[in-house]
Design a protein around this motif. Structure first.
Motif, PDB file in Angstrom:
ATOM      1  N   GLY A 295       0.789  -1.384  -0.120  1.00  0.00           N
ATOM      2  CA  GLY A 295      -0.008   0.005   0.044  1.00  0.00           C
ATOM      3  C   GLY A 295       0.865   1.147   0.132  1.00  0.00           C
ATOM      4  O   GLY A 295       2.066   1.030   0.306  1.00  0.00           O
ATOM      5  N   GLY A 296       0.033   2.309  -0.255  1.00  0.00           N
ATOM      6  CA  GLY A 296       0.627   3.887   0.030  1.00  0.00           C
ATOM      7  C   GLY A 296       0.990   4.375  -1.217  1.00  0.00           C
ATOM      8  O   GLY A 296       1.501   5.484  -1.333  1.00  0.00           O
ATOM      9  N   ARG A 297       0.842   3.871  -2.320  1.00  0.00           N
ATOM     10  CA  ARG A 297       1.090   4.544  -3.743  1.00  0.00           C
ATOM     11  C   ARG A 297       0.113   5.764  -4.008  1.00  0.00           C
ATOM     12  O   ARG A 297       0.352   6.713  -4.361  1.00  0.00           O
ATOM     13  N   ASP A 298      -1.203   5.729  -3.186  1.00  0.00           N
ATOM     14  CA  ASP A 298      -1.930   6.966  -3.410  1.00  0.00           C
ATOM     15  C   ASP A 298      -1.370   8.067  -2.672  1.00  0.00           C
ATOM     16  O   ASP A 298      -1.613   9.292  -3.179  1.00  0.00           O
ATOM     17  N   GLN A 299      -0.661   7.927  -1.705  1.00  0.00           N
ATOM     18  CA  GLN A 299      -0.177   8.964  -1.102  1.00  0.00           C
ATOM     19  C   GLN A 299       1.125   9.648  -1.769  1.00  0.00           C
ATOM     20  O   GLN A 299       1.510  10.585  -1.648  1.00  0.00           O
ATOM     21  N   ILE A 300       1.733   8.743  -2.093  1.00  0.00           N
ATOM     22  CA  ILE A 300       2.883   9.173  -3.261  1.00  0.00           C
ATOM     23  C   ILE A 300       2.440  10.112  -4.281  1.00  0.00           C
ATOM     24  O   ILE A 300       3.225  11.037  -4.598  1.00  0.00           O
ATOM     25  N   GLU A 301       1.369   9.476  -5.026  1.00  0.00           N
ATOM     26  CA  GLU A 301       1.109  10.193  -6.001  1.00  0.00           C
ATOM     27  C   GLU A 301       0.457  11.381  -5.563  1.00  0.00           C
ATOM     28  O   GLU A 301       0.461  12.434  -6.548  1.00  0.00           O
ATOM     29  N   LYS A 302      -0.286  11.586  -4.514  1.00  0.00           N
ATOM     30  CA  LYS A 302      -0.741  12.677  -3.902  1.00  0.00           C
ATOM     31  C   LYS A 302       0.376  13.712  -3.750  1.00  0.00           C
ATOM     32  O   LYS A 302       0.324  14.954  -4.472  1.00  0.00           O
ATOM     33  N   PHE A 303       1.323  13.496  -2.976  1.00  0.00           N
ATOM     34  CA  PHE A 303       2.524  14.373  -3.067  1.00  0.00           C
ATOM     35  C   PHE A 303       3.188  14.361  -4.281  1.00  0.00           C
ATOM     36  O   PHE A 303       3.592  15.921  -4.520  1.00  0.00           O
ATOM     37  N   MET A 304       3.311  13.908  -5.382  1.00  0.00           N
ATOM     38  CA  MET A 304       3.820  13.999  -6.858  1.00  0.00           C
ATOM     39  C   MET A 304       2.876  15.052  -7.391  1.00  0.00           C
ATOM     40  O   MET A 304       3.500  16.159  -7.996  1.00  0.00           O
TER      41      MET A 304
END
Length: 355
Positions: A295-304
């Motif tokens: 998990g955690g891809r959504d948080q990375i993409e949000k930051f990007m």
């Protein structure tokens, strides 16, 4: 012991004797000049022996030092060997007491074979400070052995021309096994941020040929180590240029902050990125990695999406079937992240005519 025990042992004595004779023959062969093979197959071990990394260019006259190159400043640290790689390079460990943080912990180092080639004797090498996840104390799992493949990935990439021959510096990131310190100077706690951002680079400059500019300094890390990696690049863009951040936390979350909002904001990548964008630079490069099985891809993409603009350059390496572990992240580095970060960092320069 059963009654059959001594009889069974007795019947096996001839076989045991043959083994002893074979062993004796092997020892004789080794004495006759087969020592190299013995080391190759692990019959002897030099683990724990002292190590000196500077085999060339121990000192240089001021006029011989190239612009942008920092020769080892000293004092030299005492290293002991923890592993040998198949190409003869070594992983070694030392204990460092940080002059600025006051923290004492272990640091592992690996240097590529190019570092001790005569043609590179006057050249600086790029440094990749490699941070572990999990406890991150008293060991750094990138440095305690080659099983995760980080060193071999750099070896293979340098040979293929897809990676720079980085010096890997692998410190512990926490002060004990009970707490996460978010790679930061949490008020009232050991100064783990100063340890990684100041003491570890100072130690590296003391022992190795490094670049004077930030173009030769980068971080990589996984999980909580990934947080420390990209947080330090955003907080100190004048010192560090790039990071590979894998399976990463986006904001500080240690319970040790105890609600200290100002100190947390000073170590929050979102806040730091916003400040860097407002300031207009300097440019930093962050390569995120995430596996499809974590998990955690959504948080990375949000930051990007929110902060990957202006001087904050971001990239996402998606690792197919990758999990939240070091082996998956090294695979991602092989599949593109090492090549990407190598393109924005300074490379060692060989002397023309020296082989």
């Amino acid at each position: 012991m059963t009654e059959e025990g001594p009889l069974t042992t007795g019947r096996r004595r001839p076989q045991r004797l043959r083994r002893l004779l074979i062993s004796g023959g092997l020892a004789f062969a080794l004495a006759a000049g087969a020592g190299a093979a013995a080391y190759k197959y692990g019959l002897f071990s030099d683990i724990g022996d002292p190590v000196s990394f500077e085999k060339v260019q121990e000192s240089a006259a001021a006029e011989d030092i190239r612009p942008g190159v920092s020769m080892p400043t000293g004092p030299k640290s005492e290293f002991v060997r923890t592993h040998r790689m198949p190409d003869g390079t070594q992983i070694a460990r030392t204990t460092l007491t940080g002059a600025k943080s006051g923290f004492t912990g272990d640091v592992w180092v690996w240097v590529p074979k190019e570092y001790n080639e005569a043609r590179y004797a006057k050249s600086a090498f790029p440094v990749l400070i490699s941070l572990p996840g999990g406890r991150g104390y008293p060991k750094n799992y990138w440095g305690t052995g080659p099983a995760l493949g980080l060193q071999q990935a750099v070896i293979d990439g340098a040979k293929a021309g897809t990676s720079l021959p980085f010096i890997l510096v692998m410190p512990v990131i926490n002060a004990d096994t009970k707490h996460h310190f978010d790679g930061s100077d949490i008020p009232g706690e050991p100064k783990m941020g100063t340890w990684m951002a100041d003491d570890v680079p100072d130690f590296t400059r003391a022992n190795f040929r490094t670049f004077t500019s930030r173009d030769g300094w980068a971080f990589m890390g996984s999980s909580s180590g990934g947080f420390g990696a990209f947080k330090h690049v955003l907080k100190f863009p004048e010192r560090f240029k790039a990071a590979i951040a894998s399976g990463v936390d986006i904001v500080p979350d240690s319970p040790l902050w105890k609600g200290n909002r100002q100190a947390m904001d000073e170590n929050n990548p979102e806040k730091l990125a916003a400040q860097l964008i407002t300031a207009g630079g300097p440019d930093v490069y962050i390569n995120f990695q995430i596996g499809t099985a974590e998990g955690g891809r959504d948080q990375i993409e949000k930051f990007m999406k929110e902060y990957g603009r202006g001087p904050v350059h971001t990239r996402l390496q998606v690792i197919q079937d990758g999990e939240h572990n070091g082996k998956s992240y090294v695979r991602g580095m092989r599949e593109g992240s090492l090549e990407w970060i190598s393109k924005v960092m300074s490379a060692p320069t060989p002397d023309p005519g020296v082989r």
